[in-house]
Design a protein around this motif. Structure first.
Motif, PDB file in Angstrom:
ATOM      1  N   GLU A 337      44.171  36.705  44.826  1.00  0.00           N
ATOM      2  CA  GLU A 337      44.327  37.564  43.644  1.00  0.00           C
ATOM      3  C   GLU A 337      45.016  38.879  44.008  1.00  0.00           C
ATOM      4  N   THR A 340      48.658  38.131  44.596  1.00  0.00           N
ATOM      5  CA  THR A 340      49.369  37.953  43.318  1.00  0.00           C
ATOM      6  C   THR A 340      49.619  39.284  42.636  1.00  0.00           C
ATOM      7  N   ASP A 341      48.589  40.141  42.655  1.00  0.00           N
ATOM      8  CA  ASP A 341      48.755  41.470  42.056  1.00  0.00           C
ATOM      9  C   ASP A 341      49.834  42.262  42.780  1.00  0.00           C
ATOM     10  N   LYS A 343      52.467  40.972  44.321  1.00  0.00           N
ATOM     11  CA  LYS A 343      53.775  40.434  43.927  1.00  0.00           C
ATOM     12  C   LYS A 343      54.196  40.945  42.544  1.00  0.00           C
TER      13      LYS A 343
END
Length: 417
Positions: A337, A340-341, A343
């Protein structure tokens, strides 16, 4: 009887004398009325002798002639022939063009219809050139007080010593003339100075400063866009820093640098262990099928198989064990997570940087241009002052003024006498 006869003889003579005395009296009264009637000074006055008022009127006429006509005309001749300084004029004609507006576009047509666009920019330039704001800009390149001060004494054309800012602005408006054709926006600029080189240099500098001013006005929107883009860059940069710190904290707590890499490494090891166990199982099966159950290597092989099996279960649980919270899947959920944050924030940051660069390039690009179709040139001769014309105007004006004063005075004299 004799006395009566004598009296009758004298009666005609007495009557004649009375008649003559009466006639003489009438003539005397006519002469007196004529003497009392005022006569114009041009006819030599009236009465039996020139009156004192006529002499005073003659003195007034001569004095007013000297005061109102002779002295002003003489002073004008002396000033414009001996004192007045030559002034040279440099002229430029130009129009305003925008770098991103096509003349054939519908918006350009609407702009021309409602009096905007080029005509508006030209009107703004005209007001700017006549204002004190341009004086402050020109003061960076010129000493205007020295430039507009003549080398010889000239109380009319020269700028006064130690002028205030208001005096300088008032004088500047007299030295610069700019006119705009409202329909087309074509502009004519004329600059006067006491030197040909000063006039030319000042005209060129006015054009340069005016072009910068127009571009500053047209860049107002771009400046706002750049400020907003810069603020967005700072916001996304702060979010990116927070995402990087969060990911670092998660990696430190989980001991995993990258979930995908860790999972791939464990999977690769697990695959090799399974291959190794399969080979051992094949060997054990082969020994058992050959009735070699008592072979010494059989126990060793089974022990290896058991150990490898334990390693396989351990790695399986480390990857995605359902009953433990130490597996890569469990520990990597928060890490994934965070990645992803990171990116997402990286993409947002790159996008905001791109918008900022576009806004910066748009701001730095010149939007409006002054197209000079009549370039300023070095004056060859002084156009000002118009010496003969001004002297003739002063002479004619003062002569008309004196004639009006004399006419009014004669009219008043004739009615008041």
């Amino acid at each position: 009887m004799q006395d009566v006869v004598v009296e009758e003889e004298r009666r005609p003579a007495v009557d004649e004398s009375l008649r003559q005395a009466k006639a003489f009296s009438v003539e005397l009264r006519k002469a007196a009325r004529k003497a009392r009637t005022p006569r114009p000074i041009v006819s030599g006055g009236g009465g039996f002798r020139a009156r004192k008022g006529d002499r005073l009127f003659r003195l007034f006429a001569v004095g007013s002639l000297v005061t109102l006509f002779v002295i002003p005309t003489t002073l004008a001749v002396l000033y414009y022939s001996l004192i007045a300084s030559d002034q040279y004029v440099s002229e430029a004609r130009f129009s305003i063009r925008s770098a991103d507006t096509s003349a054939s576009s519908p918006m350009a047509s609407l702009s021309a219809l409602f009096g905007g666009g080029q005509a508006t920019d030209a009107a703004i330039i005209a007001e700017y050139v006549k204002s004190g704001a341009i004086i402050n800009q020109l003061s960076d390149s010129f000493n205007l007080i020295e430039l507009f001060t003549t080398k010889r004494w000239d109380p009319i054309a020269s700028l006064e010593a130690n002028p205030t800012s208001e005096d300088l602005i008032k004088y500047w408006k007299g030295q610069v003339d700019i006119s705009v054709e409202r329909s087309s926006g074509l502009t004519t600029l004329r600059v006067r100075a006491f030197s040909p080189t000063d006039s030319l240099a000042l005209t060129k500098e006015i054009l340069r400063v005016a072009e910068q001013m127009v571009n500053r006005l047209t860049r107002r929107t771009e400046e706002n866009a750049l400020r907003e883009a810069e603020a967005e860059v700072q916001t996304t940069k702060r979010r990116l820093s927070e995402s990087i710190y969060k990911l670092k904290t998660m990696r430190d707590s989980t001991g995993i640098l990258d979930v995908s890499s860790a999972a791939a490494a464990n999977t690769e090891i697990l695959t090799k262990l399974r291959l190794e166990k399969a080979k051992l199982d094949v060997q054990i099966k082969s020994l058992e099928d050959n009735d070699s159950g008592s072979a010494p290597q059989l126990g060793t092989l089974k022990n290896q198989t058991t150990a490898i099996g334990q390693q396989i279960r351990k790695y399986e649980q480390s990857i995605a064990g359902a009953s433990t919270g130490s597996s890569i899947a469990s520990r990597g959920a928060g890490l994934a997570e965070a990645e992803t944050d990171l990116k997402v924030t990286q993409a947002e940051y790159q996008k905001s940087v791109g918008v900022y660069e576009l806004a910066r390039m748009t701001l730095e690009r010149q939007r409006s241009y002054i197209l000079t179709y009549v370039q300023p040139s070095l004056p060859q001769e002084a156009l000002y002052p118009k010496r003969l014309l001004i002297v003739m105007a002063v002479a004619l004006g003062t002569a008309v003024l004196w004639a009006i004063v004399i006419g009014v005075a004669m009219l008043a004299r004739d009615h008041m006498a």
